[in-house]
Motif scaffolding. Sequence first.
Motif, mmCIF file in Angstrom:
data_model
loop_
_atom_site.group_PDB
_atom_site.id
_atom_site.type_symbol
_atom_site.label_atom_id
_atom_site.label_comp_id
_atom_site.label_asym_id
_atom_site.label_seq_id
_atom_site.Cartn_x
_atom_site.Cartn_y
_atom_site.Cartn_z
ATOM 1 N N ALA A 31 0.885 -1.325 0.092
ATOM 2 C CA ALA A 31 -0.102 0.010 0.030
ATOM 3 C C ALA A 31 0.976 1.187 -0.179
ATOM 4 N N ARG A 32 0.725 2.076 -1.136
ATOM 5 C CA ARG A 32 1.705 3.117 -1.326
ATOM 6 C C ARG A 32 1.186 4.491 -0.851
ATOM 7 N N ARG A 33 2.064 5.475 -0.794
ATOM 8 C CA ARG A 33 1.528 6.718 -0.391
ATOM 9 C C ARG A 33 0.550 7.459 -1.341
ATOM 10 N N GLY A 34 0.942 7.013 -2.794
ATOM 11 C CA GLY A 34 0.141 7.725 -4.014
ATOM 12 C C GLY A 34 -0.075 6.593 -4.948
ATOM 13 N N PRO A 35 -0.791 6.979 -5.963
ATOM 14 C CA PRO A 35 -1.179 6.167 -7.017
ATOM 15 C C PRO A 35 -0.045 5.816 -8.204
ATOM 16 N N ASP A 36 1.107 5.338 -7.713
ATOM 17 C CA ASP A 36 2.074 5.266 -8.613
ATOM 18 C C ASP A 36 3.337 4.506 -7.945
ATOM 19 N N LEU A 37 3.926 3.911 -8.808
ATOM 20 C CA LEU A 37 5.240 2.879 -8.047
ATOM 21 C C LEU A 37 6.209 3.784 -7.722
ATOM 22 N N SER A 38 6.226 5.206 -7.958
ATOM 23 C CA SER A 38 7.318 6.045 -7.488
ATOM 24 C C SER A 38 7.143 6.314 -5.908
ATOM 25 N N HIS A 39 5.768 6.189 -5.602
ATOM 26 C CA HIS A 39 5.503 6.544 -4.303
ATOM 27 C C HIS A 39 6.104 5.430 -3.099
ATOM 28 N N ARG A 40 6.222 6.046 -2.034
ATOM 29 C CA ARG A 40 6.681 5.439 -0.838
ATOM 30 C C ARG A 40 5.797 4.264 -0.288
ATOM 31 N N ILE A 41 6.182 3.156 -0.084
ATOM 32 C CA ILE A 41 5.189 2.190 0.699
ATOM 33 C C ILE A 41 5.182 2.450 2.111
ATOM 34 N N ASP A 42 3.800 2.259 2.482
ATOM 35 C CA ASP A 42 3.711 2.736 3.798
ATOM 36 C C ASP A 42 3.152 1.467 4.552
ATOM 37 N N TRP A 43 2.495 0.546 3.898
ATOM 38 C CA TRP A 43 2.101 -0.708 4.437
ATOM 39 C C TRP A 43 2.140 -1.864 3.558
ATOM 40 N N VAL A 44 2.724 -2.967 4.167
ATOM 41 C CA VAL A 44 3.011 -4.234 3.361
ATOM 42 C C VAL A 44 1.890 -5.304 3.907
ATOM 43 N N TYR A 45 0.819 -5.588 3.120
ATOM 44 C CA TYR A 45 -0.100 -6.526 3.787
ATOM 45 C C TYR A 45 0.393 -7.837 3.336
ATOM 46 N N LYS A 46 0.224 -8.905 4.209
ATOM 47 C CA LYS A 46 0.976 -10.067 3.982
ATOM 48 C C LYS A 46 -0.281 -11.259 4.264
ATOM 49 N N ARG A 47 -1.356 -10.981 4.031
ATOM 50 C CA ARG A 47 -2.397 -12.081 4.520
ATOM 51 C C ARG A 47 -3.509 -12.094 3.300
ATOM 52 N N ARG A 48 -3.347 -13.163 2.412
ATOM 53 C CA ARG A 48 -4.189 -13.483 1.484
ATOM 54 C C ARG A 48 -5.831 -13.461 2.039
ATOM 55 N N ASP A 49 -6.610 -12.925 1.331
ATOM 56 C CA ASP A 49 -8.088 -12.749 1.472
ATOM 57 C C ASP A 49 -8.487 -11.685 2.401
ATOM 58 N N LEU A 50 -7.631 -10.943 2.828
ATOM 59 C CA LEU A 50 -7.862 -9.749 4.023
ATOM 60 C C LEU A 50 -8.739 -9.034 3.160
ATOM 61 N N PRO A 51 -10.017 -8.574 3.929
ATOM 62 C CA PRO A 51 -11.001 -7.734 3.351
ATOM 63 C C PRO A 51 -10.348 -6.238 3.647
ATOM 64 N N LEU A 52 -10.528 -5.616 2.437
ATOM 65 C CA LEU A 52 -10.024 -4.036 2.365
ATOM 66 C C LEU A 52 -11.222 -3.197 1.459
ATOM 67 N N ARG A 53 -11.406 -2.272 2.253
ATOM 68 C CA ARG A 53 -12.374 -1.167 1.768
ATOM 69 C C ARG A 53 -11.812 -0.151 0.909
ATOM 70 N N VAL A 54 -12.263 -0.178 -0.705
ATOM 71 C CA VAL A 54 -11.946 0.767 -1.428
ATOM 72 C C VAL A 54 -12.648 2.153 -1.296
#
Length: 160
Positions: free
Chosen positions: A41-64
């Motif tokens: 999960a990055r700070r902004g919508p691009d690969l150049s943005h810093r990674i703030d979180w790394v989720y490591k749990r398949r099937d984890l629910p997330l809200r868009v």
Amino acid sequence: MTAAAVAAILLPVMSLAQQRGPVTNLPLPRFVSLKAGEGNARRGPDLSHRIDWVYKRRDLPLRVTAEFEHWRRVEDMDGQGGWMHYALLSGVRTALINTDMTALRAQPDADARELALLERGVIGSLQSCESGWCQIDIDDLQGWLPRAALWGVESGEVFD
């Protein structure tokens, strides 16, 4: 793209009223799940943005909560998150047990037979939700849980 440009695009989308995503035309906010075993999960919508979180749990629910091109702004149960590439996300509905030792019931009734006691943090696949109860699959068990014990489904949301 500057932060100001992204904000100008997203401000109309950030309202919690029933809105549609500008890319998918799907409702915002909505729930998805983590398709991969790991996702940044990055700070902004691009690969150049810093990674703030790394989720490591398949099937984890997330809200868009927002969309921009191939990126989705997501948040987890704790309100943390960032921008994730859409390829890391799935439309498969899952839910996270948010209260410890929650009884999985055979029927959508508080007096129904207890099938198992579930710990906080267990993830299951949502099958349907109706009148305060959700049917969920967890490993080889299928049963009903009170909607209030789950994160990954909106209050009042009905689906089958």
